[in-house]
Motif scaffolding. Structure first.
Motif, PDB file in Angstrom:
ATOM      1  N   GLU A 113       0.834  -1.194   0.000  1.00 54.68           N
ATOM      2  CA  GLU A 113       0.000   0.000   0.000  1.00 54.68           C
ATOM      3  C   GLU A 113       0.867   1.241   0.000  1.00 54.68           C
ATOM      4  OE1 GLU A 113      -2.433  -0.435   3.468  1.00 54.68           O
ATOM      5  OE2 GLU A 113      -3.982  -1.570   2.405  1.00 54.68           O
ATOM      6  N   HIS A 114       0.312   2.295  -0.548  1.00 57.48           N
ATOM      7  CA  HIS A 114       0.967   3.596  -0.537  1.00 57.48           C
ATOM      8  C   HIS A 114       0.197   4.521   0.385  1.00 57.48           C
ATOM      9  CE1 HIS A 114       2.703   2.720  -4.810  1.00 57.48           C
ATOM     10  NE2 HIS A 114       3.417   2.160  -3.849  1.00 57.48           N
ATOM     11  N   ASN A 115       0.915   5.162   1.279  1.00 56.24           N
ATOM     12  CA  ASN A 115       0.283   6.129   2.167  1.00 56.24           C
ATOM     13  C   ASN A 115       0.295   7.493   1.481  1.00 56.24           C
ATOM     14  OD1 ASN A 115       0.831   8.303   4.621  1.00 56.24           O
ATOM     15  ND2 ASN A 115      -0.712   6.759   5.096  1.00 56.24           N
ATOM     16  N   SER A 134      -5.146  11.093   5.735  1.00 55.63           N
ATOM     17  CA  SER A 134      -4.054  10.155   5.504  1.00 55.63           C
ATOM     18  C   SER A 134      -4.680   8.828   5.118  1.00 55.63           C
ATOM     19  CB  SER A 134      -3.190  10.013   6.759  1.00 55.63           C
ATOM     20  OG  SER A 134      -2.126   9.110   6.530  1.00 55.63           O
ATOM     21  N   ASP A 165      -4.455   4.974   2.947  1.00 54.06           N
ATOM     22  CA  ASP A 165      -3.616   3.898   2.423  1.00 54.06           C
ATOM     23  C   ASP A 165      -4.333   3.274   1.234  1.00 54.06           C
ATOM     24  OD1 ASP A 165      -1.566   4.142   4.388  1.00 54.06           O
ATOM     25  OD2 ASP A 165      -2.846   3.076   5.822  1.00 54.06           O
ATOM     26  N   SER A 184      -3.582   3.346  -6.386  1.00 54.75           N
ATOM     27  CA  SER A 184      -2.888   4.539  -5.905  1.00 54.75           C
ATOM     28  C   SER A 184      -2.815   5.562  -7.037  1.00 54.75           C
ATOM     29  CB  SER A 184      -1.479   4.167  -5.422  1.00 54.75           C
ATOM     30  OG  SER A 184      -0.832   5.285  -4.872  1.00 54.75           O
ATOM     31  N   ASP A 222       4.272   6.312  -2.468  1.00 58.69           N
ATOM     32  CA  ASP A 222       4.205   6.430  -1.019  1.00 58.69           C
ATOM     33  C   ASP A 222       4.777   7.775  -0.569  1.00 58.69           C
ATOM     34  OD1 ASP A 222       3.614   4.882   1.513  1.00 58.69           O
ATOM     35  OD2 ASP A 222       5.677   5.494   1.886  1.00 58.69           O
TER      36      ASP A 222
END
Length: 457
Positions: free
Chosen positions: A173-175, A204, A206, A212, A317
């Motif tokens: 996952e990308h935050n 914020s 994920d 993404s 990310d």
């Protein structure tokens, strides 16, 4: 004293009184005239853009396509089962059943079989009896074949043994940090929604790597920009800013504002910076992209194809997605109009006649009654005096100077080419024409002094 002298004195006194009245009432058209360029002579570059002609960018261009095959990278978690090795079991015993993992996080992954093996930095996985193996950039099938080859090359498993099971237990996952302008909308007497309270709200989130992108980031934080937000998305790619150059990059961004630079060689009417200068007057809603900042427009002129590459909408990310507010898209009123600040519509056009209506000035009613400037004894126009019909638009130029545009309201009502669009930052000043103010003054004088003299006679 003779009657003639008395009448002469009365006339002189009346003239003095009238002069004082003219000065005290502030006949602005006569005593403090304004100048401006007639709207028919204003260059096209200063007449603004028509927002209503813009078309939305297809939202499908804001989403990255889901890959046909999953590509393994850092942050993934594999599910691996190797009979007799993971988990270890005695060759003479019955091997335990492999664990079955169900995706309970709301994702779309099917159940996986095996024990969790995280993919570490540089795509490295650590497996029993093997040196670290890199699976970065491989599909699941390719990773399984590579692991099998490693075990067979060391003769840990034979070709007749059951092949290891490799699947994806959890995607990387990308935050992403999303900043959006939030406002509590209020409706004033004009019926136009304004912002009474404004704050930036941060999210914020994920996102799985294949989700993404800009569209999913907006969807997860409230959807496409609302009427109080700009039709534009700005992406700050913090992952691409080297730590040792962070201060340098930030200084460059603050110096330029991330936008095209204003004209530095001059402005309208000056040398080397005519109206045709793209640095001064060209309006571009297109995407401005560099190594750090990407701006994606959500509405574009008709006939133009948005140039949006997959790399523009893909998020990594740590990236920051910002939807800015329209805090500068106001126009202002003054003169015979009630002084005020009004929010411009975002997706449709507002011309000068519409702006006058929003500001509370009817096109045939007397505006001077509610205006801060007053003057000209305009309150008596209801007895037959003319309404103000001269509008000055003080338009800001990109280089910081202003340009006065003169609009005849009576002509604008009959000629759409003179009913020009209001632009952000415009100041609208409504005034009388000299003959309108003198006519109102004459009417006021008659009702103030003429009727009195008639009754005296």
């Amino acid at each position: 004293m003779s009657k003639s002298l008395i009448k002469t004195a009365d006339v002189i006194g009346s003239l003095i009184t009238l002069t004082l009245v003219i000065v005290s009432t502030g006949c602005t058209a006569v005593l403090t005239p304004m100048t401006g360029t007639p709207v028919t002579r204003v260059p096209d570059e200063l007449l603004g853009i028509r927002r209503s002609e813009y078309v939305p960018v297809p939202v499908v261009m804001l989403a990255r396509p889901r890959p046909e095959e999953y590509i393994i990278d850092d942050g993934d978690i594999l599910a691996v089962y190797i009979r007799g090795i993971l988990p270890y079991s005695d060759p003479g015993s019955v091997p335990p059943a492999p664990p079955v993992n169900f995706n309970n996080g709301g994702g779309t992954l099917p159940p996986s079989i095996g024990f969790p093996i995280p993919v570490q930095d540089k795509g490295i996985v650590n497996l029993p009896l093997l040196a670290p193996v890199s699976v970065k950039g491989l599909t699941v099938e390719q990773a399984r074949d590579k692991i099998v080859d490693q075990y067979r090359s060391k003769e840990i498993i034979r070709t007749t043994d059951e092949a290891p099971i490799v699947s994806i237990m959890k995607e990387r996952e990308h935050n992403i940090l999303v900043l959006r302008a939030q406002a509590n909308g209020g409706s004033d007497r004009t019926g136009i929604t304004g912002r009474n309270d404004q704050a930036s709200t941060g999210f914020s989130i994920d996102l799985p790597f294949y989700k993404s992108d800009v569209l999913n980031a907006l969807t997860a934080t409230g959807g496409l920009p609302g009427v109080n937000e700009k039709n534009e998305v700005t992406i700050f790619r913090t992952s691409k800013i080297p730590y040792d150059r962070r201060n340098e990059v930030i200084a460059q961004l603050m110096a330029s504002g991330g936008r095209c630079q204003p004209c530095v060689t001059g402005c309208f009417g000056e040398t080397n910076a005519g109206i045709g200068s793209s640095s001064c007057f060209a309006y571009t809603e297109g995407m401005v992209e560099d190594e750090i900042v990407t701006r994606i427009p959500l509405r574009m002129p008709p006939g133009q194809t948005p140039v949006i590459q997959p790399s523009d909408i893909e998020l990594e990310d740590g990236d920051i997605v910002m939807v800015e507010s329209r805090e500068t898209e106001f126009f202002y009123t003054g003169g015979l109009l009630r002084g005020g600040q009004y929010l411009l519509p975002r997706d449709y056009d507002l011309d000068v006649l519409g702006a006058l209506a929003i500001a509370g000035s009817g096109l045939t009613s007397q505006s001077g009654q509610s205006g801060g400037g007053g003057g000209g004894m305009g309150g008596l126009s209801g007895l037959g005096g003319p309404s103000p019909s001269l509008l000055y638009i003080i338009r800001k130029l990109p280089c910081g100077r202003t340009y006065n545009i003169m609009v005849d309201i009576q002509q604008a009502m009959n000629d759409s080419s003179q009913n020009i669009l209001v632009q952000p930052g415009d100041t609208l000043i409504l005034r009388y024409k000299p003959h309108e103010e003198l006519t109102n003054f004459g009417i006021g004088t008659f009702f103030t002094f003429g009727i009195r003299e008639l009754f005296r006679d």
